[in-house]
Design a protein around this motif. Structure first.
Motif, PDB file in Angstrom:
ATOM      1  N   HIS A 179       0.854  -1.197   0.000  1.00 31.72           N
ATOM      2  CA  HIS A 179       0.000   0.000   0.000  1.00 31.72           C
ATOM      3  C   HIS A 179       0.888   1.244   0.000  1.00 31.72           C
ATOM      4  O   HIS A 179       1.886   1.299   0.711  1.00 31.72           O
ATOM      5  CB  HIS A 179      -0.913   0.019   1.225  1.00 31.72           C
ATOM      6  CG  HIS A 179      -1.829  -1.158   1.298  1.00 31.72           C
ATOM      7  ND1 HIS A 179      -2.521  -1.481   2.450  1.00 31.72           N
ATOM      8  CD2 HIS A 179      -2.185  -2.089   0.374  1.00 31.72           C
ATOM      9  CE1 HIS A 179      -3.263  -2.558   2.226  1.00 31.72           C
ATOM     10  NE2 HIS A 179      -3.056  -2.958   0.969  1.00 31.72           N
ATOM     11  N   THR A 180       0.525   2.244  -0.789  1.00 27.41           N
ATOM     12  CA  THR A 180       1.404   3.401  -0.939  1.00 27.41           C
ATOM     13  C   THR A 180       0.777   4.734  -0.535  1.00 27.41           C
ATOM     14  O   THR A 180       1.454   5.756  -0.521  1.00 27.41           O
ATOM     15  CB  THR A 180       1.880   3.523  -2.396  1.00 27.41           C
ATOM     16  OG1 THR A 180       0.739   3.639  -3.247  1.00 27.41           O
ATOM     17  CG2 THR A 180       2.717   2.310  -2.796  1.00 27.41           C
ATOM     18  N   GLY A 181      -0.500   4.767  -0.212  1.00 28.65           N
ATOM     19  CA  GLY A 181      -1.163   6.019   0.150  1.00 28.65           C
ATOM     20  C   GLY A 181      -1.436   6.099   1.643  1.00 28.65           C
ATOM     21  O   GLY A 181      -1.951   5.158   2.246  1.00 28.65           O
ATOM     22  N   PHE A 182      -1.099   7.250   2.232  1.00 30.78           N
ATOM     23  CA  PHE A 182      -1.265   7.427   3.675  1.00 30.78           C
ATOM     24  C   PHE A 182      -1.804   8.815   3.981  1.00 30.78           C
ATOM     25  O   PHE A 182      -1.552   9.769   3.250  1.00 30.78           O
ATOM     26  CB  PHE A 182       0.074   7.220   4.407  1.00 30.78           C
ATOM     27  CG  PHE A 182       0.613   5.842   4.206  1.00 30.78           C
ATOM     28  CD1 PHE A 182       0.233   4.804   5.037  1.00 30.78           C
ATOM     29  CD2 PHE A 182       1.488   5.569   3.159  1.00 30.78           C
ATOM     30  CE1 PHE A 182       0.716   3.522   4.836  1.00 30.78           C
ATOM     31  CE2 PHE A 182       1.971   4.303   2.946  1.00 30.78           C
ATOM     32  CZ  PHE A 182       1.587   3.266   3.791  1.00 30.78           C
ATOM     33  N   ARG A 183      -2.534   8.895   5.063  1.00 24.77           N
ATOM     34  CA  ARG A 183      -3.052  10.169   5.556  1.00 24.77           C
ATOM     35  C   ARG A 183      -2.306  10.488   6.848  1.00 24.77           C
ATOM     36  O   ARG A 183      -2.249   9.666   7.761  1.00 24.77           O
ATOM     37  CB  ARG A 183      -4.555  10.033   5.841  1.00 24.77           C
ATOM     38  CG  ARG A 183      -5.205  11.263   6.446  1.00 24.77           C
ATOM     39  CD  ARG A 183      -6.695  11.030   6.718  1.00 24.77           C
ATOM     40  NE  ARG A 183      -7.398  10.782   5.465  1.00 24.77           N
ATOM     41  CZ  ARG A 183      -7.943   9.613   5.113  1.00 24.77           C
ATOM     42  NH1 ARG A 183      -7.887   8.579   5.920  1.00 24.77           N
ATOM     43  NH2 ARG A 183      -8.562   9.472   3.952  1.00 24.77           N
ATOM     44  N   GLY A 184      -1.717  11.671   6.914  1.00 29.98           N
ATOM     45  CA  GLY A 184      -1.062  12.125   8.140  1.00 29.98           C
ATOM     46  C   GLY A 184      -2.053  12.955   8.941  1.00 29.98           C
ATOM     47  O   GLY A 184      -2.631  13.907   8.432  1.00 29.98           O
ATOM     48  N   ILE A 185      -2.259  12.576  10.188  1.00 31.35           N
ATOM     49  CA  ILE A 185      -3.221  13.262  11.056  1.00 31.35           C
ATOM     50  C   ILE A 185      -2.455  13.906  12.205  1.00 31.35           C
ATOM     51  O   ILE A 185      -1.736  13.228  12.941  1.00 31.35           O
ATOM     52  CB  ILE A 185      -4.262  12.273  11.613  1.00 31.35           C
ATOM     53  CG1 ILE A 185      -4.960  11.544  10.464  1.00 31.35           C
ATOM     54  CG2 ILE A 185      -5.254  12.982  12.516  1.00 31.35           C
ATOM     55  CD1 ILE A 185      -5.660  10.271  10.875  1.00 31.35           C
TER      56      ILE A 185
END
Length: 76
Positions: A57-63
């Protein structure tokens, strides 16, 4: 029917430095798995790289969660 009275006043908003600093977390946008929260961003960032290596998996959300304090202008 209930009635309310709202009085307007000047307020300011600032970062609340009395508690913890910002809280960081990363979330995979493919499967929704999360790094969990941390006080430093390096932990969630490292989690992203390990998760990518393990799953592809290559997509991430930084919170980033920051805390604020509202104060009436003129109050000290």
């Amino acid at each position: 029917m209930a009635r309310s009275v709202i009085r307007f006043a000047d307020w300011s908003l600032s970062v609340d430095l009395s508690g913890s600093g910002p809280i960081f977390e990363s979330e995979c946008t493919t499967c929704g798995e999360s790094s969990g929260t941390a006080d430093e961003k390096e932990g969630p960032e490292t989690w992203c790289l390990r998760h990518a290596g393990r799953t592809g998996h290559t997509g991430f959300r930084g919170i980033t969660t920051s805390f604020f304090r509202a104060q009436k202008v003129g109050d000290q």
